[in-house]
Design a protein around this motif. Structure first.
Motif, mmCIF file in Angstrom:
data_model
loop_
_atom_site.group_PDB
_atom_site.id
_atom_site.type_symbol
_atom_site.label_atom_id
_atom_site.label_comp_id
_atom_site.label_asym_id
_atom_site.label_seq_id
_atom_site.Cartn_x
_atom_site.Cartn_y
_atom_site.Cartn_z
ATOM 1 N N GLU A 252 -2.064 -2.097 -14.064
ATOM 2 C CA GLU A 252 -1.159 -2.803 -14.974
ATOM 3 C C GLU A 252 -0.754 -4.188 -14.473
ATOM 4 N N ASP A 253 -0.994 -4.484 -13.188
ATOM 5 C CA ASP A 253 -0.628 -5.807 -12.681
ATOM 6 C C ASP A 253 -1.774 -6.812 -12.844
ATOM 7 N N THR A 254 -2.789 -6.410 -13.606
ATOM 8 C CA THR A 254 -3.888 -7.324 -13.921
ATOM 9 C C THR A 254 -3.401 -8.422 -14.879
ATOM 10 N N VAL A 255 -3.811 -9.670 -14.591
ATOM 11 C CA VAL A 255 -3.560 -10.756 -15.546
ATOM 12 C C VAL A 255 -4.810 -10.871 -16.422
ATOM 13 N N PRO A 256 -4.703 -10.491 -17.680
ATOM 14 C CA PRO A 256 -5.902 -10.492 -18.526
ATOM 15 C C PRO A 256 -6.305 -11.902 -18.950
ATOM 16 N N ASP A 257 -7.508 -11.998 -19.450
ATOM 17 C CA ASP A 257 -8.001 -13.245 -20.020
ATOM 18 C C ASP A 257 -7.667 -13.234 -21.519
ATOM 19 N N ASP A 258 -7.538 -14.403 -22.095
ATOM 20 C CA ASP A 258 -7.219 -14.452 -23.530
ATOM 21 C C ASP A 258 -8.305 -13.830 -24.396
ATOM 22 N N ASP A 259 -9.538 -13.738 -23.836
ATOM 23 C CA ASP A 259 -10.641 -13.136 -24.600
ATOM 24 C C ASP A 259 -10.702 -11.614 -24.452
ATOM 25 N N ASP B 279 -1.454 4.125 -31.116
ATOM 26 C CA ASP B 279 -1.523 4.461 -32.548
ATOM 27 C C ASP B 279 -2.597 3.638 -33.273
ATOM 28 N N LEU B 280 -3.415 2.944 -32.462
ATOM 29 C CA LEU B 280 -4.571 2.162 -32.928
ATOM 30 C C LEU B 280 -4.182 0.866 -33.641
ATOM 31 N N THR B 281 -2.900 0.518 -33.646
ATOM 32 C CA THR B 281 -2.538 -0.791 -34.170
ATOM 33 C C THR B 281 -2.981 -1.863 -33.167
ATOM 34 N N GLU B 282 -3.366 -3.009 -33.679
ATOM 35 C CA GLU B 282 -3.884 -4.077 -32.820
ATOM 36 C C GLU B 282 -2.955 -5.292 -32.870
ATOM 37 N N HIS B 283 -2.779 -5.907 -31.692
ATOM 38 C CA HIS B 283 -1.898 -7.073 -31.599
ATOM 39 C C HIS B 283 -2.654 -8.197 -30.887
ATOM 40 N N GLN B 284 -2.611 -9.372 -31.479
ATOM 41 C CA GLN B 284 -3.221 -10.551 -30.845
ATOM 42 C C GLN B 284 -2.130 -11.266 -30.046
ATOM 43 N N ILE B 285 -2.331 -11.400 -28.751
ATOM 44 C CA ILE B 285 -1.276 -11.917 -27.874
ATOM 45 C C ILE B 285 -1.819 -13.047 -27.007
ATOM 46 N N THR B 286 -1.033 -14.106 -26.882
ATOM 47 C CA THR B 286 -1.400 -15.181 -25.950
ATOM 48 C C THR B 286 -0.850 -14.818 -24.573
ATOM 49 N N VAL B 287 -1.719 -14.824 -23.571
ATOM 50 C CA VAL B 287 -1.353 -14.249 -22.268
ATOM 51 C C VAL B 287 -0.330 -15.106 -21.514
ATOM 52 N N HIS B 288 -0.521 -16.422 -21.481
ATOM 53 C CA HIS B 288 0.375 -17.320 -20.739
ATOM 54 C C HIS B 288 0.554 -16.892 -19.282
ATOM 55 N N GLY B 289 -0.504 -16.400 -18.640
ATOM 56 C CA GLY B 289 -0.448 -16.062 -17.217
ATOM 57 C C GLY B 289 0.329 -14.806 -16.881
ATOM 58 N N ARG B 290 0.680 -14.020 -17.894
ATOM 59 C CA ARG B 290 1.472 -12.810 -17.630
ATOM 60 C C ARG B 290 0.568 -11.621 -17.306
ATOM 61 N N THR B 291 1.113 -10.653 -16.560
ATOM 62 C CA THR B 291 0.386 -9.406 -16.320
ATOM 63 C C THR B 291 0.509 -8.529 -17.575
ATOM 64 N N ILE B 292 -0.364 -7.519 -17.637
ATOM 65 C CA ILE B 292 -0.275 -6.605 -18.787
ATOM 66 C C ILE B 292 1.048 -5.842 -18.730
ATOM 67 N N GLU B 293 1.490 -5.541 -17.520
ATOM 68 C CA GLU B 293 2.787 -4.860 -17.372
ATOM 69 C C GLU B 293 3.898 -5.684 -18.022
ATOM 70 N N GLU B 294 3.930 -6.961 -17.742
ATOM 71 C CA GLU B 294 4.982 -7.827 -18.306
ATOM 72 C C GLU B 294 4.897 -7.866 -19.827
ATOM 73 N N ILE B 295 3.673 -7.905 -20.320
ATOM 74 C CA ILE B 295 3.496 -7.953 -21.783
ATOM 75 C C ILE B 295 3.980 -6.651 -22.423
ATOM 76 N N LEU B 296 3.623 -5.509 -21.801
ATOM 77 C CA LEU B 296 4.044 -4.212 -22.351
ATOM 78 C C LEU B 296 5.567 -4.065 -22.334
ATOM 79 N N VAL B 297 6.187 -4.495 -21.240
ATOM 80 C CA VAL B 297 7.651 -4.386 -21.134
ATOM 81 C C VAL B 297 8.312 -5.207 -22.247
ATOM 82 N N GLU B 298 7.750 -6.400 -22.506
ATOM 83 C CA GLU B 298 8.314 -7.228 -23.582
ATOM 84 C C GLU B 298 8.160 -6.563 -24.952
ATOM 85 N N MET B 299 7.161 -5.662 -25.050
ATOM 86 C CA MET B 299 6.953 -4.936 -26.313
ATOM 87 C C MET B 299 7.700 -3.600 -26.331
#
Lengths: 304, 64
Positions: B45-52, B7-27
Motif C-alpha cells: 500500500e505504500d507504493t506510489v502509483p503511476d498515473d497510467d 464493488d467494481l466501481t471505477e475512479h479516475q484519480i490524479t496521483v500527485h505523488g501520493r501513495t495508494i494508502e494516502e489515496i484510500l484514506v482520503e476516500m
C-alpha cells in the motif's frame, strides 16, 4: 534503472507484495509465504500433537490458508490432518462454500468430513431463525461448536485447529474488556473429556498475511458473504483496531498478546464455575439446560 | 490512475505523488482492510502509483 513505482523485498531483490508495518520491512511473495509458515510451525512445535489433528474447515479464506500451510509443513510435524466442515444449512450461501471446501480438500489430498445441522439437530439454521427475531449469529455459533465437537468425536479427534488469526484475537480481547466479563477471558481453558482441545496456529499471523497467503496460492475465492452477517460490536472493534494499527503499528499484536499473557499467568488461579450436566442432553454446560437444548426448545437464551 | 473498488466501481484519480494508502484514506477506505493488485501482481500500500496504472482494491474483511 530503479523503478520508483516498484517496492522491493527487504530480504532479496524481488518485487514486494507486503509491507510489514511493525518491522518496517517489505516482503516478496516467497518471503511472505515463508514467514507465515514459520509462524505456524513455531506454534505447532510447542504443542504435543496427537496422531491426527482436525482442521475446522469452513472453506473460507482463513481455514483454507490454514489447511494449505499445515499441509506444506506436515513433513516437519508428527501428525496427519483431516478437514472438518459444518454445514449449517444456509440457503444460497453454504452450498457454494461447501463446494469450495470439497474442491480444496481434493486438491490437497486431505480427508474431508462434513456434518449437517439438519442431521444433528433436526433443523437447518434457516429453519431455526425463520420467522423469529432470534440472533442468527448467536444461534449459529453455539450449534456450530457442538456440531464440530460431535464430528470430531465421531472420528476420534482430540485436537481441532481453527483459522482464527491475530486480528480475531485482538478483537476478542478488546470485546472482552468492553463487556467487563472476566469469565470470558478464561473461557475454554482447562481439560475436559467432553471437548476436543482447540488450537489456533494463526495466532501470530495477521488477517492480511493470511489472506495474502491464500491469494498467492490461488486459494482466495470471492465467495458470497453470509446473509446473516450484520453490523455488530465486533465490526466496530475491528474498525477501531485497524485505525490504531495504522497509526501505531503493533497495536493489534499487543492487544492479542496482552490477553494471552493474562490467561497464561492468571488462568491457573482463576476460579471458574464448575460445569453442570444438561438435564436434557447430558452434555456439560453453564446451566441446568445447556445453550444448545435451550435453542432447540425455542427458548430465549437469556432465560437460562 | 484508475482505481477499481471491491464493488467494481471505477475512479479516475490524479496521483500527485501520493501513495495508494494516502489515496484510500482520503476516500475513507481503511487500507488495512484491503490488498491491492496492479496488472494481476499484488503490491504494498505504500507504493506510489503511476498515473497510467490501473489498481484493483481487494477487500479482505467483511463486517459482522
Amino acid at each position: 534503472m530503479v523503478d520508483k513505482h516498484l517496492k522491493i523485498c527487504s530480504l532479496c531483490q524481488n518485487p514486494a507484495v507486503y509491507l510489514d508495518r511493525e518491522r518496517e520491512i517489505h516482503l516478496c511473495s516467497d518471503h511472505l509465504i515463508t514467514s507465515v509458515e514459520e509462524q505456524v510451525l513455531i506454534y505447532l512445535k510447542k504443542i504435543d500433537l496427537p496422531p491426527v489433528v482436525g482442521i475446522a474447515f469452513s472453506g473460507g479464506k482463513d481455514s483454507t490458508a490454514l489447511l494449505k500451510a499445515v499441509c506444506r509443513i506436515l513433513d516437519q510435524l508428527s501428525c496427519r490432518v483431516v478437514a472438518l466442515t459444518v454445514d449449517e444449512g444456509i440457503e444460497r450461501y453454504r452450498q457454494e462454500t461447501i463446494r469450495a471446501a470439497e474442491e480444496t480438500c481434493s486438491i490437497l489430498g486431505v480427508p474431508h468430513y462434513i456434518i449437517r445441522f439438519q442431521d444433528v439437530f433436526g433443523h437447518s439454521l434457516d429453519q431455526l431463525v425463520s420467522g423469529s427475531d432470534r440472533n442468527a449469529c448467536t444461534i449459529c455459533g453455539i450449534l456450530r461448536r457442538r456440531a464440530l465437537e460431535i464430528l470430531a468425536r465421531n472420528h476420534s479427534i482430540k485436537v481441532i485447529a481453527t483459522g482464527h488469526n491475530q486480528d480475531d484475537h485482538a478483537q476478542t480481547a478488546l470485546m472482552n474488556a468492553i463487556s467487563g466479563d472476566v469469565r470470558k477471558v478464561f473461557s475454554g481453558m482447562g481439560e475436559s473429556p467432553w471437548y476436543a482441545r482447540r488450537i489456533k496456529p494463526f495466532a501470530e499471523v495477521s488477517e492480511r498475511e493470511v489472506t495474502l497467503y491464500a491469494l498467492l496460492f490461488g486459494l482466495f475465492r470471492d465467495l458470497p458473504e453470509c446473509p446473516y452477517a450484520s453490523s455488530s460490536l465486533r465490526g466496530e472493534v475491528r474498525a477501531l483496531l485497524y485505525r490504531y494499527e495504522r497509526n501505531h503499528p503493533g497495536s493489534m499484536r499487543h492487544a492479542a498478546r496482552c490477553e494471552e499473557e493474562i490467561r497464561d499467568k492468571l488462568g491457573i488461579s482463576f476460579e471458574r464455575d464448575p460445569y453442570q450436566t444438561c438435564v436434557s442432553c447430558g452434555w456439560p454446560g453453564s446451566g441446568r439446560v445447556c445453550q444448545v437444548c435451550t435453542i432447540l426448545t425455542n427458548e430465549h437464551l437469556d432465560r437460562t | 490512475m484508475r482505481l477499481i473498488l471491491p464493488d467494481l466501481t471505477e475512479h479516475q484519480i490524479t496521483v500527485h505523488g501520493r501513495t495508494i494508502e494516502e489515496i484510500l484514506v482520503e476516500m475513507n477506505i481503511d487500507p488495512l482492510t484491503t490488498l491491492l493488485s496492479r496488472e494481476n501482481e499484488i503490491i504494498p500500500e505504500d507504493t506510489v502509483p503511476d498515473d497510467d496504472d490501473s489498481i484493483r482494491v481487494i477487500q479482505i474483511s467483511h463486517g459482522g
